[in-house]
Design an enzyme around this catalytic site. Structure first.
Site, PDB file in Angstrom:
ATOM      1  CB  THR A  40      -0.887   0.047   1.255  1.00 16.10           C
ATOM      2  OG1 THR A  40      -0.027   0.150   2.383  1.00 16.10           O
ATOM      3  CG2 THR A  40      -1.740  -1.197   1.368  1.00 16.10           C
ATOM      4  CD1 TRP A  69     -18.633  13.027  11.738  1.00 18.18           C
ATOM      5  CD2 TRP A  69     -18.761  11.113  10.583  1.00 18.18           C
ATOM      6  NE1 TRP A  69     -18.126  12.033  12.530  1.00 18.18           N
ATOM      7  CE2 TRP A  69     -18.195  10.839  11.843  1.00 18.18           C
ATOM      8  CE3 TRP A  69     -18.921  10.070   9.694  1.00 18.18           C
ATOM      9  CZ2 TRP A  69     -17.796   9.571  12.230  1.00 18.18           C
ATOM     10  CZ3 TRP A  69     -18.524   8.791  10.073  1.00 18.18           C
ATOM     11  CH2 TRP A  69     -17.963   8.549  11.325  1.00 18.18           C
ATOM     12  CD  GLU A  97      -5.185  -2.485   2.362  1.00 23.43           C
ATOM     13  OE1 GLU A  97      -5.559  -1.911   1.303  1.00 23.43           O
ATOM     14  OE2 GLU A  97      -4.560  -1.913   3.259  1.00 23.43           O
ATOM     15  CE  LYS A 157     -14.544  12.220  13.343  1.00 26.79           C
ATOM     16  NZ  LYS A 157     -13.115  12.249  13.049  1.00 26.79           N
TER      17      LYS A 157
END
Ligand code: ADP
Length: 545
Positions: free
Chosen positions: A189, A448, A334, A443
């Site tokens: 990654t 959110w 992944e 936030k």
């Protein structure tokens, strides 16, 4: 009682053997480092992959040994995909855009025995050779003897030529059979936080992923397709296209190193490309070139887009101006990577205008084989109402269970759920929408705000080339959105004017508190916005004296 059906193993060599035997008509076209074009078919690719497997054995590469690659999309890289994995060794694709120190770390962490490299990477390898000499026995340049770069390597590390090795070898080789769960390839990654981590794909996961992406509502490749993987083979196996195309009998057009708008348009037209796949930035570059040059890409039917959210304007421009359908997909290293894709459904097809585009913005339904869910505080599953936002978890036979060097199962919970680090909603039709990476979410007063939604709207402004939204500290609301924009050359951005683009599109309290005009935005090695750098630089913008 078991069913009475055969149990042959799902192996990567089986893909190329199938293509060679059944799809000899298909072409593999590669743009070489020097700009010339190389052409052959799957029978020749398969025979050369066997020849390579013999050469690897002579170099004492054994099953499970790691063989690194530093290469663009091209035929020799394909031969490595099949020759290395097919022989039971592990093909480790290395992203050359990472910092040299990270590349050295990755090579050592993987324990690569050989590195196969395009000659463009000779300076990079010269710079890191001292740091990788403990494990790497040879550098093999993927070229003819006449093109070999001259370089001094540390004692014990050989400098070899790919075509010389191939000439000395032969293709008297039978692909071995082994457990389909064996490791086949390794990809790190990009490590926007912390050290890069290795994802270790198996033969089974690779074959299943390729089959799953070949259904009509995902990439839907067919034998008549000519597929251009713009996404690099060092970026999550080019989203599986080096496997899914031969599996379908489709031709592969490998673009080499030049991925700018003019180069892509020329290659698409010369080679009659019908389908391509890549990140939004690539298509923004191609779109800008098509618009300014007046060129067309009339052979292309579909573009697979993922890696970052696909801006709506990109879908609209390609569909309305060029008749190309964009397939918006989501995934990560992944997840091999494709885990969801947005396809039209009977209910979405009845929608028009804004409502229809709102559906298209989403990253879509889980592919068969993948399960998804969103969870809130304490891991409680959230409803699929298209509103509740939570951490996105996935599981399935092409989702990582652990990282390289760690135990199987260590990257997921006891039920196999892998936390993606993305925040998402899922609507009643099963369409998932990524609203943020969990570390990028804003936030504000406990609620959110989606940075992706705000970025997508900002790039609809004709004077904006690229936009980033980050969370800035705020004394009252904790965090508020800050908009950074790169203007089109010659454009003058007036913040108040620019912010009008949000009118009627978002809740008022989502409006960015400030606009900062910058010359460029930082990117990671996989071309994504490097928000960590931006946050470090601008997070105190709203509280500064
Ligand atoms: P890295 O995780 O190292 O950045 P990946 O290529 O694995 O590299 O990136 C996966 C991440 O990219 C996902 O977790 C998600 O945040 C983002 N991503 C991928 N596809 C999309 C998409 N279609 N829309 C929004 N974000 C996406």
């Amino acid at each position: 009682m078991f069913g009475l059906m055969q149990d042959s193993q799902l192996l990567i060599a089986g893909i190329i053997r199938h293509a060679a035997r059944n799809h000899a008509h298909a072409e593999v076209v590669s743009k070489n480092v020097d700009g010339s074009i190389h052409r052959y078919g799957y029978p020749a690719l398969e025979a050369r992959a066997r020849r390579l497997a013999r050469a690897l054995a002579r170099l004492n590469i054994k099953a499970t040994d790691r063989v690194g690659t530093l290469a663009w999309n091209g035929f020799r890289h394909l031969e490595l995909y099949y020759g290395v994995s097919g022989s039971g060794a592990i093909c480790h694709t290395i992203n050359p855009r990472l910092a040299p120190a990270d590349i050295a770390y990755i090579v050592n962490d993987a324990g690569d025995r050989l590195i196969f490299a395009d000659i463009t990477f000779a300076p990079l390898l010269a710079a890191i050779a001292e740091h990788i000499k403990a494990g790497v026995r040879a550098i093999v340049f993927m070229c003819d003897p006449a093109e070999m770069p001259q370089m001094a390597l540390p004692a014990g590390m050989d400098l070899l030529c790919y075509e010389s090795l191939m000439a000395e070898s032969d293709d008297d080789y039978v692909w071995p059979s082994f457990d389909e769960r064996n490791a086949a390839s390794l990809c790190y990654t990009s490590g926007t936080t912390g050290r890069p981590k290795g994802v270790l794909y198996s033969h089974r996961s690779t074959v299943l992923h390729a089959m799953a992406t070949n259904v009509p509502d995902v990439f839907g490749l067919r034998a008549q397709d000519r597929v251009l993987p713009v996404v690099p083979m060092f970026h999550v196996n080019a989203w599986g296209t080096p496997y899914s195309a031969p599996m379908a009998g489709a031709s592969l057009i490998m673009p080499g190193r030049h991925l700018d708008g003019p180069s892509l348009s020329a290659l698409i037209n010369q080679e009659h490309v019908t389908m391509s796949a890549g990140v939004p930035t690539i298509w923004m570059g191609l779109l800008a070139h098509l618009r300014s040059s007046g060129e067309r890409i009339d052979t292309v039917r579909r573009l697979g887009v993922g890696g970052s959210a696909c801006p709506r304007m990109l879908m609209q421009a390609f569909e309305q101006e060029y008749g190309v359908t964009i397939v918006h997909a989501w995934g990560m290293s992944e997840t091999s990577p494709v885990a969801s894709a947005n396809a039209p459904t009977p209910d979405s097809l009845t929608l028009t205008g804004e409502a229809a585009w709102r559906v298209r913005d989403k990253q879509g339904q889980a592919l068969f084989g993948i399960e998804m869910k969103i969870v809130g505080n304490g891991g409680m599953e959230l409803p699929w109402d298209g509103v509740a936002q939570g951490d996105l978890l996935v599981r399935g036979p092409w989702v990582a269970s652990g990282y390289w060097g760690n135990a199987a199962g260590s990257a997921c919970d006891e039920d196999g759920w892998f936390a993606t680090g993305d925040v998402a909603t899922i609507d009643p039709s099963g369409r998932m929408e990524i609203t943020d990476r969990s570390k990028d979410v804003i936030k504000s007063g406990g609620e959110w705000i989606s940075s992706i939604t705000l970025e997508n709207i900002a790039v609809e402004h004709p004077d904006v080339i690229e936009a980033a939204i980050i969370a800035a500290r705020h004394p009252k609301w904790d965090e508020r959105p800050l908009l950074l924009v790169v203007p089109r050359a010659g454009a003058e951005i007036v913040p108040e004017e620019l912010l009008k683009i949000y009118e009627g599109k978002i809740a008022k309290w989502w409006l960015p508190d400030a606009v900062i005009v910058v010359d460029e935005l930082p990117h990671t090695a996989t071309g994504k916005l490097h928000k960590l750098t931006l946050r470090q630089k601008y997070q105190d913008w709203l509280t500064r004296e």
